[in-house]
Design an enzyme around this catalytic site. Structure first.
Site, PDB file in Angstrom:
ATOM      1  N   CYS A  33      -0.400   4.095   2.158  1.00 25.52           N
ATOM      2  CA  CYS A  33      -0.175   3.872   3.600  1.00 25.52           C
ATOM      3  C   CYS A  33       1.283   4.140   3.971  1.00 25.52           C
ATOM      4  CB  CYS A  33      -0.500   2.428   3.994  1.00 25.52           C
ATOM      5  SG  CYS A  33      -2.031   1.782   3.316  1.00 25.52           S
ATOM      6  N   ASP A  34       2.199   3.648   3.149  1.00 19.71           N
ATOM      7  CA  ASP A  34       3.610   3.596   3.558  1.00 19.71           C
ATOM      8  C   ASP A  34       4.563   4.442   2.719  1.00 19.71           C
ATOM      9  OD1 ASP A  34       2.857   1.726   5.507  1.00 19.71           O
ATOM     10  OD2 ASP A  34       3.043   0.072   4.106  1.00 19.71           O
ATOM     11  N   CYS A  61       0.832  -1.213   0.000  1.00 22.87           N
ATOM     12  CA  CYS A  61       0.000   0.000   0.000  1.00 22.87           C
ATOM     13  C   CYS A  61       0.860   1.254   0.000  1.00 22.87           C
ATOM     14  CB  CYS A  61      -0.932  -0.012   1.211  1.00 22.87           C
ATOM     15  SG  CYS A  61      -1.977   1.454   1.293  1.00 22.87           S
TER      16      CYS A  61
END
Length: 312
Positions: free
Chosen positions: A139-140, A136
């Protein structure tokens, strides 16, 4: 074997399930939330969360989910560790059977079973999740500011992740097993135009290589599928972008789904084609797939379930 009955039965304990539980509890509906296969959902495999509102600095994914669950329990949710293996949505109350043999019946049902990222299954991949390997970018991605990354895949997900990573990384290399992408043409055009992006064609990732203590990703081992040549490609991060599978197998033939097996809900709502059944989070959202949007639809599902019960 025990039978558990509730006005609101919630399947799944990620951000959507927990939020639905909090709202249903506060409406005095005494919900039951069944944990599922991955208690806490996908956030439990996310090391640092920086994009969930309310926290000044990064929080750990598992800790955040633990807090959500504690909040749900605190306001009155009954939480049961079990996985649902069979459902019958042909009549109300809806009946679900757990792996334990217990039966769960609900006057309404909130499906918040989420989705699972598809992984390659290559050596080193599982061990390095959260240590350089992710599924992701939104997300990261932030953790790879000023670094070099690879994105693995050839569809829309891969192109979107690669383009997203150009905002953070100095260099983004897309690795694809074929000699052309499956992604939509407009996305491909944007990708090829971006000076930060390069593509390695006809290649598969054979292994994720690490060093140091704690271990972190340093390279991916590539095999050219046309020549058979194996080489190591240095990188700081690898994003596996080969799609997601919604966890909907047990609902097949009972709830309307799209071609990718995501549950179809009425626009602007969590209402499914089965009256009294609501779907929230990644199980019905293939576009955003964020904890905050999952929590939002969890709230909607509980409010819509409350309204449904009031009308019946």
């Amino acid at each position: 074997m025990t039978t558990h009955h509730t006005k609101v039965l919630i399947l799944g304990s990620g951000a959507a399930g927990c939020t639905a539980a909090i709202y249903a509890s506060r409406a005095s509906l005494s919900p039951i939330m069944v944990h599922g296969m991955q208690p806490g959902g996908q956030l439990t495999i996310t090391s640092d969360v920086e994009n969930y509102p309310g926290f000044e600095s990064a929080v750990k994914g598992p800790w955040l989910m633990e807090q959500m669950e504690k909040q749900a329990a605190h306001v009155g949710t009954k939480i049961i560790h079990d996985s649902i293996v069979k459902v019958d949505l042909s009549k109300r109350p809806f009946t679900c059977t757990g792996d334990s043999g217990d039966t769960y019946t609900g006057d309404t049902l909130v499906v918040a079973t989420g989705a699972s990222a598809r992984w390659l299954g290559a050596p080193g991949e599982k061990d390095l999740q959260g240590f350089g390997v992710s599924a992701c970018a939104t997300c990261d991605g932030f953790f790879f500011k000023g670094k070099e990354v690879v994105v693995i895949g050839g569809g829309n997900s891969a192109v979107e992740e690669a383009l997203y990573m150009t905002h953070h990384a100095t260099k983004v290399t897309l690795i694809h097993r074929r000699d052309s992408l499956r992604a939509e043409k407009i996305g491909q055009e944007r990708l090829f135009k971006n000076p930060k992006v390069s593509v390695i064609w006809d290649s598969a990732v054979e292994e994720f290589l690490s060093e140091g203590d704690p271990k972190s990703l340093v390279a991916v081992r590539l095999k050219n599928l046309k020549t058979g040549k194996v080489s190591d490609y240095k990188t700081d991060g690898a994003f596996v972008a080969i799609g997601h599978n919604p966890n909907t197998a047990i609902f097949e033939g009972q709830i309307t789904m799209d071609n990718d097996k995501y549950i179809v809900t009425k626009p602007g709502s969590t209402v499914t084609n089965v009256p009294g059944v609501f779907a929230a989070g990644d199980v019905q959202d293939k576009i955003f797939r964020q904890a905050v949007t999952a929590a939002g639809t969890g709230c909607m599902a509980a409010l819509e379930a409350e309204k449904f019960l009031a009308g019946h």
